[in-house]
Design a protein around this motif. Structure first.
Motif, PDB file in Angstrom:
ATOM      1  N   ASP A  48      -6.112   1.351   1.186  1.00  0.00           N
ATOM      2  CA  ASP A  48      -5.104   0.473   0.190  1.00  0.00           C
ATOM      3  C   ASP A  48      -4.644  -0.579   1.223  1.00  0.00           C
ATOM      4  O   ASP A  48      -4.222  -1.807   0.501  1.00  0.00           O
ATOM      5  CB  ASP A  48      -4.473   0.592  -0.849  1.00  0.00           C
ATOM      6  N   ASP A  65      -7.066   7.899   1.404  1.00  0.00           N
ATOM      7  CA  ASP A  65      -5.675   7.652   1.035  1.00  0.00           C
ATOM      8  C   ASP A  65      -5.325   8.022  -0.007  1.00  0.00           C
ATOM      9  O   ASP A  65      -6.013   8.412  -1.303  1.00  0.00           O
ATOM     10  CB  ASP A  65      -5.634   6.541   1.353  1.00  0.00           C
ATOM     11  N   ASP A  94      -5.790   2.073   6.926  1.00  0.00           N
ATOM     12  CA  ASP A  94      -6.549   2.872   7.074  1.00  0.00           C
ATOM     13  C   ASP A  94      -7.649   2.429   6.694  1.00  0.00           C
ATOM     14  O   ASP A  94      -9.097   2.621   7.537  1.00  0.00           O
ATOM     15  CB  ASP A  94      -6.344   2.963   5.262  1.00  0.00           C
ATOM     16  N   ASP A 140      -1.759   7.749  -1.237  1.00  0.00           N
ATOM     17  CA  ASP A 140      -0.181   6.506  -1.871  1.00  0.00           C
ATOM     18  C   ASP A 140      -1.059   5.336  -2.336  1.00  0.00           C
ATOM     19  O   ASP A 140      -1.516   4.677  -1.308  1.00  0.00           O
ATOM     20  CB  ASP A 140       0.491   6.659  -1.347  1.00  0.00           C
ATOM     21  N   GLY A 141      -1.254   4.376  -3.217  1.00  0.00           N
ATOM     22  CA  GLY A 141      -2.289   3.417  -4.000  1.00  0.00           C
ATOM     23  C   GLY A 141      -3.795   3.245  -4.095  1.00  0.00           C
ATOM     24  O   GLY A 141      -3.817   2.748  -4.316  1.00  0.00           O
TER      25      GLY A 141
HETATM   26 MG   LIG Z   1      -2.260   3.914   0.747  1.00  0.00          MG
END
Ligand SMILES: [Mg+2]
Ligand SMILES: O=C(CO)COP(=O)(O)O
Length: 258
Positions: free
Chosen positions: A208, A12, A213, A14-15
């Protein structure tokens, strides 16, 4: 250590790798290790704002060097899905270049006039006028599609409202739920594994969010890692009826597994 050998990675963005435009600790090292050892990998993001070319540039500016073809977004998967459903179709799209470019490249026409689909993507500038138009088109019979179900996205300052939250507003106004193409939909995971020629048995997913995810990775048969640098706190894992294979503080903890 994972119970099984990991030969390819889906991660992933973002994060996990970044907070918006800022790289998270260990992210650049993790990606460099993958590339130095020629390990198959793909960045699998529900963020449909940017094109893969723009994301490559944004990641590079944050110190993370990846080739454009190592990035697969929910916008690209949505455009591929619509092309398979109705080739040469038409759509009214709410989103930014990541979505509109993908739709054009898939041979779609963007229109407000009786479109086959209303497609809701990620943007930081949702407009009341555009949402009103979307509601009216859906009530008029256009099919409702959304790139991703994330209700929030992470940032350094805190959560940001995301596509899933805006979709809920349109659903409240129309009574119609969208079909989400992004994570956890198996379509995104299957298309990602196909792109890198990987098999689920020896592939890991790093994320995250539990509801996109980890759920998607679990259902795709992948080994799942949850990192605590994004949208999920450690005490929230138990709120879900399923759990990741492993929970780690950050992607820095995974560099030596590559
Ligand atoms: Mg993410
Ligand atoms: O952008 C997102 C929701 O706003 C989520 O992106 P990731 O799938 O990269 O975490």
């Amino acid at each position: 250590m994972p119970e099984r050998e990991i030969k390819s990675w889906l991660t992933d963005m973002d994060g996990v790798l970044v907070h918006e435009g800022t790289a998270l600790p260990g992210a650049a090292d993790f990606v460099k290790r993958l590339r130095d050892k020629d390990v198959p990998f793909l960045i699998l993001t529900n963020n449909s704002i940017f094109t893969a070319r723009d994301l490559r540039a944004r990641l590079s500016a944050s110190g993370i060097e990846v080739p454009e073809d190592a990035i697969w977004t929910s916008a690209l998967a949505t455009a591929q899905f619509l092309h398979e459903q109705i080739p040469g179709g038409s759509a009214y799209a709410i989103g930014e270049a990541g979505l509109t470019t993908a739709l054009y490249q898939a041979g779609y026409t963007l229109t407000e006039s009786d479109p086959d689909y209303v497609v809701l993507g990620e943007t930081r500038t949702y407009s009341f006028e555009a949402i009103t138009k979307a509601i009216r088109l859906i009530q008029g019979g256009s099919r409702f599609i959304a790139t991703n179900p994330d209700v929030t996205g992470p940032s350094q300052e805190g959560p940001l409202p995301a596509t899933g939250s805006v979709a809920a507003m349109i659903t409240a106004a129309t009574g119609r739920k969208p079909y989400f193409v992004g994570k956890p939909n198996p379509i995104l995971f299957r298309s990602a594994l196909n792109r890198i020629g990987a098999h689920s048995e020896v592939t890991a997913m790093i994320g995250d969010r539990m509801d996109t995810d980890v759920m998607g990775g679990l259902e795709a048969g992948l080994h799942t890692f949850l990192v605590l640098t994004g949208s999920t706190r450690s005490d929230e894992v138990q709120d879900h009826p399923f759990r990741p294979n492993q929970v780690v503080d950050s992607i820095a903890d995974l560099v030596d597994l590559v």
